[in-house]
Design a protein around this motif. Structure first.
Motif, PDB file in Angstrom:
ATOM      1  N   ARG A 178       0.827  -1.240   0.000  1.00 13.94           N
ATOM      2  CA  ARG A 178       0.000   0.000   0.000  1.00 13.94           C
ATOM      3  C   ARG A 178       0.847   1.270   0.000  1.00 13.94           C
ATOM      4  NH1 ARG A 178      -3.205  -3.516  -1.869  1.00 13.94           N
ATOM      5  NH2 ARG A 178      -4.173  -4.874  -0.354  1.00 13.94           N
ATOM      6  N   ILE A 179       1.932   1.246  -0.764  1.00 12.52           N
ATOM      7  CA  ILE A 179       2.762   2.458  -0.886  1.00 12.52           C
ATOM      8  C   ILE A 179       2.082   3.382  -1.880  1.00 12.52           C
ATOM      9  CG2 ILE A 179       5.030   3.363  -1.537  1.00 12.52           C
ATOM     10  CD1 ILE A 179       5.982   0.406  -1.076  1.00 12.52           C
ATOM     11  N   SER A 180       1.701   4.528  -1.414  1.00 15.81           N
ATOM     12  CA  SER A 180       1.038   5.472  -2.315  1.00 15.81           C
ATOM     13  C   SER A 180       1.157   6.881  -1.750  1.00 15.81           C
ATOM     14  CB  SER A 180      -0.440   5.077  -2.468  1.00 15.81           C
ATOM     15  OG  SER A 180      -0.980   5.667  -3.605  1.00 15.81           O
ATOM     16  N   VAL A 181       1.365   7.832  -2.649  1.00 17.77           N
ATOM     17  CA  VAL A 181       1.469   9.240  -2.251  1.00 17.77           C
ATOM     18  C   VAL A 181       0.537  10.030  -3.174  1.00 17.77           C
ATOM     19  CG1 VAL A 181       3.028  11.247  -2.223  1.00 17.77           C
ATOM     20  CG2 VAL A 181       3.830   9.035  -1.368  1.00 17.77           C
ATOM     21  N   LYS A 182      -0.208  10.946  -2.592  1.00 17.12           N
ATOM     22  CA  LYS A 182      -1.108  11.768  -3.417  1.00 17.12           C
ATOM     23  C   LYS A 182      -0.301  12.471  -4.498  1.00 17.12           C
ATOM     24  CE  LYS A 182      -5.084  13.200  -0.680  1.00 17.12           C
ATOM     25  NZ  LYS A 182      -5.694  14.355   0.002  1.00 17.12           N
ATOM     26  N   ARG A 209       4.040  14.337  -4.773  1.00 22.95           N
ATOM     27  CA  ARG A 209       5.082  13.387  -5.192  1.00 22.95           C
ATOM     28  C   ARG A 209       6.402  14.080  -5.517  1.00 22.95           C
ATOM     29  NH1 ARG A 209       1.320   9.507  -8.865  1.00 22.95           N
ATOM     30  NH2 ARG A 209      -0.001   8.862  -7.135  1.00 22.95           N
ATOM     31  N   GLY A 210       7.441  13.265  -5.603  1.00 21.51           N
ATOM     32  CA  GLY A 210       8.747  13.773  -6.021  1.00 21.51           C
ATOM     33  C   GLY A 210       9.444  14.573  -4.951  1.00 21.51           C
ATOM     34  N   ARG A 211       8.997  14.460  -3.698  1.00 25.51           N
ATOM     35  CA  ARG A 211       9.616  15.238  -2.618  1.00 25.51           C
ATOM     36  C   ARG A 211      10.112  14.353  -1.483  1.00 25.51           C
ATOM     37  NH1 ARG A 211       4.466  19.001  -3.280  1.00 25.51           N
ATOM     38  NH2 ARG A 211       5.122  19.989  -5.189  1.00 25.51           N
ATOM     39  N   GLY A 212      10.214  13.052  -1.781  1.00 29.46           N
ATOM     40  CA  GLY A 212      10.810  12.157  -0.787  1.00 29.46           C
ATOM     41  C   GLY A 212       9.841  11.542   0.210  1.00 29.46           C
ATOM     42  N   LEU A 213       8.538  11.770   0.039  1.00 25.04           N
ATOM     43  CA  LEU A 213       7.590  11.208   1.017  1.00 25.04           C
ATOM     44  C   LEU A 213       7.603   9.684   1.015  1.00 25.04           C
ATOM     45  CD1 LEU A 213       6.221  14.182   0.846  1.00 25.04           C
ATOM     46  CD2 LEU A 213       4.221  12.956   1.642  1.00 25.04           C
ATOM     47  N   ALA A 214       7.560   9.107  -0.196  1.00 27.11           N
ATOM     48  CA  ALA A 214       7.531   7.641  -0.269  1.00 27.11           C
ATOM     49  C   ALA A 214       8.817   7.059   0.310  1.00 27.11           C
ATOM     50  CB  ALA A 214       7.340   7.196  -1.712  1.00 27.11           C
ATOM     51  N   LYS A 215       9.922   7.737   0.034  1.00 25.62           N
ATOM     52  CA  LYS A 215      11.208   7.268   0.559  1.00 25.62           C
ATOM     53  C   LYS A 215      11.177   7.276   2.096  1.00 25.62           C
ATOM     54  CE  LYS A 215      14.950   9.555  -0.649  1.00 25.62           C
ATOM     55  NZ  LYS A 215      15.872  10.246  -1.580  1.00 25.62           N
ATOM     56  N   ASP A 216      10.629   8.341   2.670  1.00 21.37           N
ATOM     57  CA  ASP A 216      10.561   8.431   4.134  1.00 21.37           C
ATOM     58  C   ASP A 216       9.593   7.402   4.719  1.00 21.37           C
ATOM     59  OD1 ASP A 216      12.468  10.295   4.568  1.00 21.37           O
ATOM     60  OD2 ASP A 216      11.092  11.999   4.690  1.00 21.37           O
TER      61      ASP A 216
HETATM   62  C1  LIG Z   1       5.555   5.374  -6.383  1.00 18.47           C
HETATM   63  C2  LIG Z   1       5.210   6.563  -5.522  1.00 18.47           C
HETATM   64  C3  LIG Z   1       4.711   6.058  -4.161  1.00 18.47           C
HETATM   65  C4  LIG Z   1       6.466   7.440  -5.326  1.00 18.47           C
HETATM   66  O1  LIG Z   1       6.136   8.466  -4.396  1.00 18.47           O
HETATM   67  P1  LIG Z   1       7.028   9.800  -4.258  1.00 18.47           P
HETATM   68  O2  LIG Z   1       6.700  10.426  -2.943  1.00 18.47           O
HETATM   69  O3  LIG Z   1       6.893  10.626  -5.462  1.00 18.47           O
HETATM   70  O4  LIG Z   1       8.498   9.192  -4.222  1.00 18.47           O
HETATM   71  P2  LIG Z   1       9.792   9.944  -3.628  1.00 18.47           P
HETATM   72  O5  LIG Z   1       9.674  11.403  -3.871  1.00 18.47           O
HETATM   73  O6  LIG Z   1      10.012   9.501  -2.218  1.00 18.47           O
HETATM   74  O7  LIG Z   1      10.920   9.369  -4.562  1.00 18.47           O
HETATM   75  C5  LIG Z   1      11.855   8.446  -4.107  1.00 18.47           C
HETATM   76  C6  LIG Z   1      12.777   8.052  -5.222  1.00 18.47           C
HETATM   77  O8  LIG Z   1      12.091   7.353  -6.229  1.00 18.47           O
HETATM   78  C7  LIG Z   1      12.508   7.795  -7.530  1.00 18.47           C
HETATM   79  N1  LIG Z   1      11.312   8.317  -8.210  1.00 18.47           N
HETATM   80  C8  LIG Z   1      10.044   8.327  -7.722  1.00 18.47           C
HETATM   81  N2  LIG Z   1       9.208   8.848  -8.643  1.00 18.47           N
HETATM   82  C9  LIG Z   1       9.968   9.148  -9.722  1.00 18.47           C
HETATM   83  C10 LIG Z   1       9.703   9.705 -11.002  1.00 18.47           C
HETATM   84  N3  LIG Z   1       8.462  10.055 -11.365  1.00 18.47           N
HETATM   85  N4  LIG Z   1      10.733   9.882 -11.859  1.00 18.47           N
HETATM   86  C11 LIG Z   1      11.987   9.546 -11.511  1.00 18.47           C
HETATM   87  N5  LIG Z   1      12.304   9.016 -10.314  1.00 18.47           N
HETATM   88  C12 LIG Z   1      11.318   8.816  -9.433  1.00 18.47           C
HETATM   89  C13 LIG Z   1      13.589   8.804  -7.328  1.00 18.47           C
HETATM   90  O9  LIG Z   1      14.818   8.128  -7.445  1.00 18.47           O
HETATM   91  C14 LIG Z   1      13.396   9.242  -5.913  1.00 18.47           C
HETATM   92  O10 LIG Z   1      14.564   9.461  -5.208  1.00 18.47           O
HETATM   93  P3  LIG Z   1      15.464  10.804  -5.413  1.00 18.47           P
HETATM   94  O11 LIG Z   1      14.493  11.939  -5.609  1.00 18.47           O
HETATM   95  O12 LIG Z   1      16.243  10.872  -4.150  1.00 18.47           O
HETATM   96  O13 LIG Z   1      16.261  10.487  -6.622  1.00 18.47           O
HETATM   97  C15 LIG Z   1       4.111   7.452  -6.190  1.00 18.47           C
HETATM   98  O14 LIG Z   1       4.500   7.724  -7.520  1.00 18.47           O
HETATM   99  C16 LIG Z   1       2.716   6.835  -6.194  1.00 18.47           C
HETATM  100  O15 LIG Z   1       1.975   6.971  -5.209  1.00 18.47           O
HETATM  101  N6  LIG Z   1       2.323   6.172  -7.285  1.00 18.47           N
HETATM  102  C17 LIG Z   1       0.954   5.609  -7.423  1.00 18.47           C
HETATM  103  C18 LIG Z   1       0.719   4.430  -6.524  1.00 18.47           C
HETATM  104  C19 LIG Z   1       1.665   3.306  -6.864  1.00 18.47           C
HETATM  105  O16 LIG Z   1       1.881   2.978  -8.022  1.00 18.47           O
HETATM  106  N7  LIG Z   1       2.216   2.687  -5.798  1.00 18.47           N
HETATM  107  C20 LIG Z   1       3.129   1.580  -5.951  1.00 18.47           C
HETATM  108  C21 LIG Z   1       2.454   0.335  -5.542  1.00 18.47           C
HETATM  109  S1  LIG Z   1       3.470  -1.087  -5.887  1.00 18.47           S
END
Ligand SMILES: CC(C)(COP(=O)(O)OP(=O)(O)OC[C@H]1O[C@@H](n2cnc3c(N)ncnc32)[C@H](O)[C@@H]1OP(=O)(O)O)[C@@H](O)C(=O)NCCC(=O)NCCS
Length: 235
Positions: A151-155, A159-166
């Motif tokens: 259930r990894i998901s970010v609105k 996105r793109g600000r490190g929330l999923a990473k944290d």
């Molecule tokens: C996948 C998801 C959770 C990423 O969330 P996020 O908060 O944007 O991710 P982060 O900002 O923490 O990014 C972490 C790293 O992932 C990579 N990354 C994430 N999205 C990226 C993108 N669109 N393009 C390039 N790199 C990306 C980067 O390397 C980034 O690290 P860095 O910025 O230090 O290089 C988000 O896109 C999402 O909710 N998607 C829809 C739901 C989904 O598909 N969930 C996965 C279920 S398996």
């Protein structure tokens, strides 16, 4: 917890905190899961249209209708109708998938993840009182002895600000504290942003397989299994 990204494109500080799930988060969590899942419908539809058997069927249909009616307009209308039907079928299958998740662990989040003493947990990212991201971890049903990140998901707008990473960091620190050695997750071929996230935080793709259902087989819909061996983030 807070985050400020180094990228000039993301040149503002966004204050958020990662915290454990509370009952009041229930609807927001289910909503973030639903919208994150639903956004891949278009990509799966394009995947379906790329299948040689679907392209052959559409070409055959064009020829047949032109042969029967001699009208290009009728051909366009019929093929358009079939393409719309394929789109609706993909959407229907997606909705079934979403409902499945909502009926599984997300039906009773507290019971699934937050039992005292259990080695499972659910976290949310909270920003100005709103829930903007989620992740959970629990024992993996498919692989006894491993834990599964789910259930990894970010609105979208956050996105793109490190929330999923944290969020993932919280989960991986949690399992490391509980001496869990192996964390796995399942993702699909269309979740390409998630693949980048998983690579970034030290997961490695271990398996690829076609999802075992008829609709998935028809469009060659692949699922990937990733694993993280030591529960410590590599970045
Ligand atoms: C996948 C998801 C959770 C990423 O969330 P996020 O908060 O944007 O991710 P982060 O900002 O923490 O990014 C972490 C790293 O992932 C990579 N990354 C994430 N999205 C990226 C993108 N669109 N393009 C390039 N790199 C990306 C980067 O390397 C980034 O690290 P860095 O910025 O230090 O290089 C988000 O896109 C999402 O909710 N998607 C829809 C739901 C989904 O598909 N969930 C996965 C279920 S398996």
């Amino acid at each position: 917890m807070n985050n400020s990204s180094g990228s000039p494109l993301k040149a503002f500080i966004m204050w958020y905190r990662i915290r454990e799930y509370r009952d009041a988060d229930y609807s927001a969590v289910r909503m973030i899961y639903t919208s994150g899942f639903r956004e891949h419908v278009g990509t799966v539809y394009l995947l379906a249209l790329k299948q040689p058997w679907i392209q052959a069927m559409l070409c055959g249909l064009c020829l047949l209708i032109y042969f029967l009616t001699g009208s290009i307009l009728t051909v366009i209308l019929c093929v358009g109708g079939v393409m719309l039907a394929i789109r609706m079928a993909v959407q229907y299958i997606f909705e079934q998938g979403i409902q499945l998740g909502l009926r599984e662990d997300l039906l009773d989040i507290r019971n699934s993840y937050m039992q005292p003493g259990s080695r499972s947990c659910f976290w949310v990212a909270e920003l100005k009182g709103s829930i903007v991201g989620t992740v959970g971890i629990l024992p993996c049903v498919e692989e006894p002895g491993a834990w599964e990140l789910k259930r990894i998901s970010v609105k979208k707008e956050f996105r793109g600000r490190g929330l999923a990473k944290d969020l993932c960091k919280s989960a991986l620190e949690f399992v490391a504290r509980h001496n869990v050695k192996r964390v796995v997750l399942f993702t699909s071929m269309v979740q390409t942003d998630a693949h980048k996230l998983y690579d970034r935080i030290g997961f490695k793709k271990e398996e690829e397989f076609v999802w075992p259902s008829l609709p998935a087989r028809l469009i060659n819909f692949m699922v990937f299994k990733y694993a993280h061996r030591n529960g410590v983030m590599s970045c």
